[in-house]
Design a protein around this motif. Structure first.
Motif, PDB file in Angstrom:
ATOM      1  N   SER A   1     -12.666  -5.628 -22.506  1.00 56.50           N
ATOM      2  CA  SER A   1     -11.742  -6.319 -21.623  1.00 56.50           C
ATOM      3  C   SER A   1     -11.574  -5.584 -20.295  1.00 56.50           C
ATOM      4  CB  SER A   1     -10.377  -6.451 -22.301  1.00 56.50           C
ATOM      5  OG  SER A   1      -9.719  -5.195 -22.372  1.00 56.50           O
ATOM      6  N   ALA A   2     -11.127  -6.325 -19.302  1.00 57.09           N
ATOM      7  CA  ALA A   2     -10.768  -5.727 -18.019  1.00 57.09           C
ATOM      8  C   ALA A   2      -9.466  -4.938 -18.175  1.00 57.09           C
ATOM      9  CB  ALA A   2     -10.595  -6.818 -16.971  1.00 57.09           C
ATOM     10  N   ILE A   3      -9.331  -3.908 -17.369  1.00 54.21           N
ATOM     11  CA  ILE A   3      -8.100  -3.122 -17.302  1.00 54.21           C
ATOM     12  C   ILE A   3      -7.776  -2.902 -15.830  1.00 54.21           C
ATOM     13  CG2 ILE A   3      -7.016  -0.883 -17.761  1.00 54.21           C
ATOM     14  CD1 ILE A   3      -8.636  -0.638 -20.266  1.00 54.21           C
ATOM     15  N   ASP A   4      -6.540  -3.145 -15.446  1.00 49.33           N
ATOM     16  CA  ASP A   4      -6.106  -2.863 -14.087  1.00 49.33           C
ATOM     17  C   ASP A   4      -5.602  -1.428 -14.005  1.00 49.33           C
ATOM     18  OD1 ASP A   4      -6.741  -5.328 -13.077  1.00 49.33           O
ATOM     19  OD2 ASP A   4      -4.745  -6.172 -13.361  1.00 49.33           O
TER      20      ASP A   4
ATOM     21  N   ALA B   1       2.877  15.604  17.717  1.00 46.06           N
ATOM     22  CA  ALA B   1       4.242  15.067  17.707  1.00 46.06           C
ATOM     23  C   ALA B   1       4.336  13.728  18.424  1.00 46.06           C
ATOM     24  CB  ALA B   1       5.191  16.080  18.348  1.00 46.06           C
ATOM     25  N   SER B   2       3.453  13.478  19.389  1.00 46.19           N
ATOM     26  CA  SER B   2       3.541  12.245  20.171  1.00 46.19           C
ATOM     27  C   SER B   2       3.267  10.989  19.341  1.00 46.19           C
ATOM     28  CB  SER B   2       2.553  12.308  21.338  1.00 46.19           C
ATOM     29  OG  SER B   2       1.228  12.481  20.860  1.00 46.19           O
ATOM     30  N   VAL B   3       2.547  11.130  18.203  1.00 45.62           N
ATOM     31  CA  VAL B   3       2.253   9.971  17.355  1.00 45.62           C
ATOM     32  C   VAL B   3       2.738  10.180  15.926  1.00 45.62           C
ATOM     33  CG1 VAL B   3       0.263   9.208  18.722  1.00 45.62           C
ATOM     34  CG2 VAL B   3      -0.057  10.856  16.853  1.00 45.62           C
ATOM     35  N   ALA B   4       3.523  11.218  15.707  1.00 44.84           N
ATOM     36  CA  ALA B   4       3.975  11.531  14.347  1.00 44.84           C
ATOM     37  C   ALA B   4       4.772  10.395  13.730  1.00 44.84           C
ATOM     38  CB  ALA B   4       4.801  12.807  14.354  1.00 44.84           C
ATOM     39  N   SER B   5       5.440   9.586  14.555  1.00 43.79           N
ATOM     40  CA  SER B   5       6.245   8.477  14.016  1.00 43.79           C
ATOM     41  C   SER B   5       5.381   7.402  13.384  1.00 43.79           C
ATOM     42  CB  SER B   5       7.104   7.866  15.135  1.00 43.79           C
ATOM     43  OG  SER B   5       6.272   7.338  16.167  1.00 43.79           O
ATOM     44  N   ASN B   6       4.078   7.412  13.652  1.00 45.43           N
ATOM     45  CA  ASN B   6       3.167   6.448  13.033  1.00 45.43           C
ATOM     46  C   ASN B   6       2.627   6.918  11.685  1.00 45.43           C
ATOM     47  OD1 ASN B   6       3.336   4.660  15.175  1.00 45.43           O
ATOM     48  ND2 ASN B   6       1.600   5.575  16.257  1.00 45.43           N
ATOM     49  N   PHE B   7       3.015   8.128  11.251  1.00 42.10           N
ATOM     50  CA  PHE B   7       2.463   8.716  10.022  1.00 42.10           C
ATOM     51  C   PHE B   7       3.580   9.346   9.191  1.00 42.10           C
ATOM     52  CE2 PHE B   7      -0.809   8.725  13.250  1.00 42.10           C
ATOM     53  CZ  PHE B   7      -1.892   8.162  12.593  1.00 42.10           C
ATOM     54  N   THR B   8       4.540   8.540   8.826  1.00 43.85           N
ATOM     55  CA  THR B   8       5.701   9.052   8.101  1.00 43.85           C
ATOM     56  C   THR B   8       5.720   8.663   6.625  1.00 43.85           C
ATOM     57  OG1 THR B   8       6.968   7.110   8.788  1.00 43.85           O
ATOM     58  CG2 THR B   8       7.134   9.081  10.180  1.00 43.85           C
ATOM     59  N   ALA B   9       4.781   7.826   6.175  1.00 42.44           N
ATOM     60  CA  ALA B   9       4.757   7.416   4.766  1.00 42.44           C
ATOM     61  C   ALA B   9       4.549   8.630   3.874  1.00 42.44           C
ATOM     62  CB  ALA B   9       3.654   6.397   4.531  1.00 42.44           C
ATOM     63  N   ARG B  10       5.219   8.622   2.741  1.00 40.74           N
ATOM     64  CA  ARG B  10       5.118   9.737   1.799  1.00 40.74           C
ATOM     65  C   ARG B  10       4.518   9.317   0.453  1.00 40.74           C
ATOM     66  NH1 ARG B  10       4.904  11.884   5.594  1.00 40.74           N
ATOM     67  NH2 ARG B  10       6.321  13.362   6.600  1.00 40.74           N
ATOM     68  N   ASN B  11       4.513   8.016   0.145  1.00 43.96           N
ATOM     69  CA  ASN B  11       4.005   7.549  -1.141  1.00 43.96           C
ATOM     70  C   ASN B  11       3.198   6.278  -0.962  1.00 43.96           C
ATOM     71  OD1 ASN B  11       7.075   8.646  -1.796  1.00 43.96           O
ATOM     72  ND2 ASN B  11       5.512   9.441  -3.174  1.00 43.96           N
ATOM     73  N   PHE B  12       2.368   5.972  -1.949  1.00 44.55           N
ATOM     74  CA  PHE B  12       1.596   4.737  -1.933  1.00 44.55           C
ATOM     75  C   PHE B  12       1.448   4.202  -3.346  1.00 44.55           C
ATOM     76  CE2 PHE B  12      -1.709   7.709  -3.109  1.00 44.55           C
ATOM     77  CZ  PHE B  12      -2.558   6.982  -3.925  1.00 44.55           C
ATOM     78  N   SER B  13       1.150   2.929  -3.436  1.00 46.47           N
ATOM     79  CA  SER B  13       0.774   2.299  -4.703  1.00 46.47           C
ATOM     80  C   SER B  13      -0.447   1.431  -4.450  1.00 46.47           C
ATOM     81  CB  SER B  13       1.919   1.463  -5.271  1.00 46.47           C
ATOM     82  OG  SER B  13       2.265   0.406  -4.398  1.00 46.47           O
ATOM     83  N   ALA B  14      -1.295   1.313  -5.473  1.00 44.23           N
ATOM     84  CA  ALA B  14      -2.514   0.515  -5.358  1.00 44.23           C
ATOM     85  C   ALA B  14      -3.038   0.225  -6.751  1.00 44.23           C
ATOM     86  CB  ALA B  14      -3.573   1.241  -4.537  1.00 44.23           C
ATOM     87  N   THR B  15      -3.809  -0.847  -6.860  1.00 42.02           N
ATOM     88  CA  THR B  15      -4.374  -1.257  -8.142  1.00 42.02           C
ATOM     89  C   THR B  15      -5.863  -1.528  -7.975  1.00 42.02           C
ATOM     90  OG1 THR B  15      -2.302  -2.249  -8.875  1.00 42.02           O
ATOM     91  CG2 THR B  15      -4.298  -2.960 -10.010  1.00 42.02           C
ATOM     92  N   LEU B  16      -6.649  -1.013  -8.914  1.00 39.61           N
ATOM     93  CA  LEU B  16      -8.083  -1.280  -8.939  1.00 39.61           C
ATOM     94  C   LEU B  16      -8.426  -2.013 -10.224  1.00 39.61           C
ATOM     95  CD1 LEU B  16     -10.965  -0.762  -7.752  1.00 39.61           C
ATOM     96  CD2 LEU B  16     -11.055   1.195  -9.280  1.00 39.61           C
ATOM     97  N   PRO B  17      -9.002  -3.211 -10.140  1.00 40.76           N
ATOM     98  CA  PRO B  17      -9.401  -3.919 -11.359  1.00 40.76           C
ATOM     99  C   PRO B  17     -10.692  -3.357 -11.932  1.00 40.76           C
ATOM    100  CG  PRO B  17      -9.966  -5.232  -9.424  1.00 40.76           C
ATOM    101  CD  PRO B  17      -9.256  -4.008  -8.922  1.00 40.76           C
ATOM    102  N   LEU B  18     -10.613  -2.814 -13.131  1.00 37.36           N
ATOM    103  CA  LEU B  18     -11.805  -2.350 -13.835  1.00 37.36           C
ATOM    104  C   LEU B  18     -12.344  -3.528 -14.632  1.00 37.36           C
ATOM    105  CD1 LEU B  18     -10.452   1.097 -15.062  1.00 37.36           C
ATOM    106  CD2 LEU B  18     -11.593   0.526 -12.910  1.00 37.36           C
ATOM    107  N   PRO B  19     -13.601  -3.896 -14.497  1.00 38.77           N
ATOM    108  CA  PRO B  19     -14.082  -5.217 -14.900  1.00 38.77           C
ATOM    109  C   PRO B  19     -14.308  -5.373 -16.397  1.00 38.77           C
ATOM    110  CG  PRO B  19     -15.899  -3.923 -14.088  1.00 38.77           C
ATOM    111  CD  PRO B  19     -14.666  -3.091 -13.866  1.00 38.77           C
ATOM    112  N   ALA B  20     -14.286  -6.633 -16.833  1.00 41.31           N
ATOM    113  CA  ALA B  20     -14.712  -6.982 -18.186  1.00 41.31           C
ATOM    114  C   ALA B  20     -16.228  -6.900 -18.272  1.00 41.31           C
ATOM    115  CB  ALA B  20     -14.247  -8.392 -18.532  1.00 41.31           C
ATOM    116  N   VAL B  21     -16.741  -6.553 -19.482  1.00 42.24           N
ATOM    117  CA  VAL B  21     -18.180  -6.411 -19.698  1.00 42.24           C
ATOM    118  C   VAL B  21     -18.579  -7.243 -20.908  1.00 42.24           C
ATOM    119  CG1 VAL B  21     -20.086  -4.822 -20.108  1.00 42.24           C
ATOM    120  CG2 VAL B  21     -18.102  -4.065 -18.771  1.00 42.24           C
ATOM    121  N   TYR B  22     -19.545  -8.130 -20.707  1.00 42.88           N
ATOM    122  CA  TYR B  22     -20.107  -8.951 -21.779  1.00 42.88           C
ATOM    123  C   TYR B  22     -21.497  -8.401 -22.110  1.00 42.88           C
ATOM    124  CZ  TYR B  22     -16.643 -12.288 -19.957  1.00 42.88           C
ATOM    125  OH  TYR B  22     -15.492 -12.893 -19.518  1.00 42.88           O
TER     126      TYR B  22
END
Length: 422
Positions: free
Chosen positions: A222-225, A240-261
């Motif tokens: 079966s596939a697994i996410d 410092a002039s562009v530091a305000s564009n890089f303030t994220a501290r965390n991320f989330s993401a999902t990769l679908p691992l495929p089903a195999v027949y």
């Protein structure tokens, strides 16, 4: 600057940059004997690794044993930018996929087992200043899957089985340069690190053997996410002039691992010779895009709280053939080969997964040291076709978040395993 130009992950979550024996970022090194026979295993049963290849065949493994194997994947990947220029060779790192199984017969009709294996994993380091450094500089991936299996012989000729599959452990470390002038002349850099959530899937199979000379099997994994719910974002040397564009501290993401027949045949024309043929269809068609959501700030721009990178993978077929010859009661030799079609469309190739159609040749042996103890060896050589994409291709496909040029990959994989029968 758009966040997607910084954080192309290219299948990097729990993926294998060097997709040994399988399209995309799958790794097909889950049994030493099977590796030696071209990765076949759906239509026959060689040992306790049948839990992975076909749980329905597992019940026909007539002995109880424990086994383990270790492989060393040695990739050699080169890149030449669009329009020529020098060939750039990766600082290739060896990867060590492993596997282990135990099987026990409760009765002649019922068998149970446990297994663990590493179907996704890689480590890759591009040279400093390489052409695609704003896409990727380093990637380090690890994963461990576990499986609990039960198999039942409905008749002496028909077996069925099922396994509960768990993504027990996984982590990722992605790094890339940022295309801005770094602070004090240093290179601006972004890193994403995180651990995957535990996920559950399943593996089912069936085998029919009308005689001792012929068997046919089918299996479905079966596939697994694979999901990272709260990874860490780290940026360095951002002025410092562009530091305000890089303030994220965390991320989330999902990769679908495929089903195999899978569908396979096993043929035993003599007591010494066993032949196998497998076809595997890997359903990558569900992998349309890789999407990131950022928290704790923005990444790459004032409103950049998410990014998306198009993938549009397609289902891919692999054809495998293998043979085993029993030289004596103590010694067996194996050989095989396969052709694997790529799941990555033209113009969609990424540095993390420079996938291409590939041809593989394999060999292996078993030496039975004693009645209970034996050694299994394997070797795989895999040659990828050259894979090219131009800047015009990237513009036409809206995939300019990756780099134009030509990739060439070869992989060598020696492996060793041991088994103990009881």
């Amino acid at each position: 600057m758009q966040a997607k130009s910084l954080l192309l992950a290219g299948g990097a979550l729990l993926a294998a940059t060097t997709g040994v024996q399988a399209s995309g970022f799958q790794v097909g090194l889950s049994g030493q004997k099977n590796v030696g026979m071209g990765g076949t295993g759906t239509g026959l049963y060689l040992d306790q690794a049948a839990q992975f290849y076909n749980p329905g065949a597992f019940v026909f493994v007539a002995y109880n044993s424990v086994q383990g194997g270790l492989n060393m994947a040695i990739p050699r990947i080169s890149f030449r930018g669009d329009g020529g220029g020098p060939q750039e060779t990766l600082q290739n790192k060896n990867v060590f996929p492993f596997n282990g199984y135990a099987g026990y017969s409760i009765s002649e009709k019922f068998k149970v087992g446990v297994g663990f294996y590493t179907p996704f994993g890689s480590e890759l380091h591009y040279a400093q200043g390489w052409t695609g450094r704003y896409t990727l500089t380093d990637i380090n991936l690890r994963s461990v899957f576990g499986q609990v299996t039960a198999s039942y012989a409905i008749t002496p000729k028909l077996g069925i089985g099922a396994g509960l599959v768990v993504l027990a452990y996984g982590d990722v470390d992605l790094q890339r340069d940022i295309p801005i002038q770094g602070q004090n002349g240093a290179v601006a850099h972004a890193a994403l690190t995180g651990k995957a959530d535990h996920k559950v899937g399943y593996n089912v199979g069936i085998m029919y053997k009308p005689s001792d000379k012929f068997s046919i099997g089918a299996s479905y994994r079966s596939a697994i996410d694979a999901r990272i719910s709260s990874g860490d974002v780290t940026v360095s040397n951002v002025p410092a002039s562009v530091a305000s564009n890089f303030t994220a501290r965390n991320f989330s993401a999902t990769l679908p691992l495929p089903a195999v027949y899978s569908l396979g045949l096993g043929v035993r024309p003599t007591e010494q010779l066993t032949l196998a043929l497998d076809a595997n269809l890997v359903d990558w068609s569900t992998y349309k895009s890789l999407d990131f959501t950022y928290t704790g700030g923005v990444l790459g721009g004032a409103n950049a709280t998410s990014s998306s990178s198009v993938r549009n993978y397609k289902a891919a077929l692999a054809l495998r053939v293998g043979g085993q010859y029993k030289v004596s009661d103590k010694f067996m030799v194996r050989a095989g080969g396969f052709y694997d079609f790529s799941c990555v469309r033209d113009g969609y190739v990424t540095p993390e997964t420079p996938d291409a159609a590939r041809v593989g040749l394999t060999a292996g042996f078993t030496y039975q040291v004693s009645e209970h103890f034996g050694i299994d060896g394997s070797f795989l050589f895999e040659d990828f076709a050259k894979r090219s994409q131009s800047q015009a291709d990237l513009l036409a496909n809206n995939t300019t978040d990756r780099v134009a040029g030509t990739y060439k990959t070869v992989i060598s994989v020696p492996g060793i395993g041991v088994h103990y029968k009881f």
